[in-house]
Design an enzyme around this catalytic site. Structure first.
Site, PDB file in Angstrom:
ATOM      1  N   ARG A 242     -23.278 -13.170  40.037  1.00 56.55           N
ATOM      2  CA  ARG A 242     -22.260 -14.105  39.572  1.00 56.55           C
ATOM      3  C   ARG A 242     -21.331 -13.351  38.641  1.00 56.55           C
ATOM      4  NH1 ARG A 242     -23.052 -16.979  43.149  1.00 56.55           N
ATOM      5  NH2 ARG A 242     -23.609 -19.184  43.183  1.00 56.55           N
ATOM      6  N   GLU A 271     -13.043 -16.734  39.108  1.00 53.80           N
ATOM      7  CA  GLU A 271     -12.629 -16.796  40.524  1.00 53.80           C
ATOM      8  C   GLU A 271     -11.694 -17.977  40.751  1.00 53.80           C
ATOM      9  OE1 GLU A 271     -16.041 -16.718  43.133  1.00 53.80           O
ATOM     10  OE2 GLU A 271     -16.898 -15.036  42.035  1.00 53.80           O
ATOM     11  N   HIS A 289     -15.834 -12.866  47.187  1.00 56.75           N
ATOM     12  CA  HIS A 289     -17.091 -13.647  47.192  1.00 56.75           C
ATOM     13  C   HIS A 289     -17.581 -13.887  48.634  1.00 56.75           C
ATOM     14  CE1 HIS A 289     -19.549 -16.677  44.591  1.00 56.75           C
ATOM     15  NE2 HIS A 289     -20.285 -16.221  45.600  1.00 56.75           N
TER      16      HIS A 289
HETATM   17  C1  DGY Z   1     -24.489 -18.685  46.631  1.00 53.35           C
HETATM   18  O1  DGY Z   1     -25.016 -19.257  47.582  1.00 53.35           O
HETATM   19  O2  DGY Z   1     -24.872 -18.862  45.476  1.00 53.35           O
HETATM   20  C2  DGY Z   1     -23.390 -17.718  46.930  1.00 53.35           C
HETATM   21  O3  DGY Z   1     -22.765 -17.253  45.824  1.00 53.35           O
HETATM   22  C3  DGY Z   1     -22.433 -18.291  47.933  1.00 53.35           C
HETATM   23  O4  DGY Z   1     -23.111 -18.142  49.111  1.00 53.35           O
END
Ligand code: DGY
Length: 323
Positions: A242, A271, A289
């Protein structure tokens, strides 16, 4: 009996949307435009379940919807830091996520970022497309060897383990890791991984550091200026976890000061905004992402949400309940 009413906040793969309609009275987002906070709040008053994605902020204000009709939040994503779990629990909502099905796709992408930044793939592509290539020469765009180097993993959960397997078996890498909740000894042994007691101990010995920890308040800016300084000189940082796990401005400074050699980033603090200074750097590979973005995985994620919701409305325990 009438079907439960469900609101899906973004477009999903078409075949999963069709499957949803078999089980639910479903409102799809055919325009695929993000819902604002008012629209999200209204969804909680209008439907029995809301299926958001990781970019929808399901905060206390949204969950304060009155009257509250929804009883289930089926998050399309394994990460659920977009949802205020305490507020959801306080309002009696069940929350599910989509683990396992995106493990391989995300580890594949982390490895791709690692290879791309080490071997200057983005830079080389731009060079060629710009018409700047004058031909092969021994000193042209020399990168960094990956095979046999040391990979440090921060987090050895499902995705961290999948990354360790790729690195160790595919690229003969030594694998170090830090995880406050490590997997069983046999798993660690099978991965050929070595445990370190602190993040710092991983950073100081790793040629590549890949982040696979959850976005908890404790992990916010885990990679701050001090930790970035603690990385081995010439090392690379990979983030598919993240954005807020890395202090983006500090990373930019560390790159500018030549403390580390490069970074491969799939996630960002704000983002879809990305620090312009990072965009200007050749030694940073940036992706929008895409960790779980394979057709197979996105279908499987949708089916996981469906499976959880069918269990929930059928009176059973959803298999991927997080609250
Ligand atoms: C998640 O699933 O947490 C990703 O960041 C998006 O697929």
């Amino acid at each position: 009996m009438s079907k439960p009413r469900v609101i899906v906040t973004r477009r999903w793969p078409q075949e999963v949307e069709a499957r949803l309609a078999e089980h639910f009275d479903v409102e799809l987002n055919r325009e695929d435009l993000p819902l604002d906070q008012d629209a999200l709040k209204a969804a909680f008053s209008a439907a029995d379940a809301v299926f958001p994605t990781v970019t929808d902020a399901i905060d206390a204000e949204v969950l304060a919807a009155e009257p509250l009709r929804a009883r289930l939040i089926g998050n399309f994503g394994v990460g659920f830091n977009n949802i205020d779990l305490d507020a959801a629990k306080a309002r009696g909502l069940t929350v599910t996520n989509t683990p396992e099905v995106l493990t391989d796709a995300t580890a594949d992408l982390a490895m791709a970022l690692l290879l791309c930044v080490a071997r200057r793939v983005g830079e080389g592509e731009r060079h060629l497309r710009d018409g700047a290539w004058t031909g092969w020469r021994p000193t042209h765009m020399m990168g960094t060897q990956v095979t046999g180097k040391t990979l440090g993993l921060i987090g050895l959960g499902r995705i961290g383990q999948a990354m360790a397997r790729r690195a160790h078996r595919g690229f003969d890498m030594r694998v170090l890791f830090f995880d406050p909740f490590p997997p069983a000894r046999e798993v660690v042994r099978e991965l050929g991984a070595e445990r370190r007691e602190t993040v710092e101990a991983v950073l100081e010995d790793s040629d590549f550091v890949s982040l696979h920890c959850p976005a908890t308040p404790e992990n916010r800016h885990l990679m701050n200026a001090q930790r970035l300084r603690g990385m081995k000189p010439g090392a690379f940082l990979i983030n598919t976890a993240r954005g807020d796990v890395v202090e983006e401005a500090a990373l930019n400074d560390a790159l500018g000061d030549g403390l580390i050699a490069g970074a491969g980033l799939d996630v960002f603090e704000r983002e879809p905004e990305v620090l312009p200074a990072l965009i200007a750097r050749e030694n940073v590979v940036l992706l929008p992402h895409l960790g779980s973005a394979t057709r197979e995985t996105r279908v499987a994620m949708g089916l996981k949400v469906l499976e959880n919701a069918v269990a929930f409305f059928g009176g059973a325990e959803p298999p991927n309940r997080v609250a």
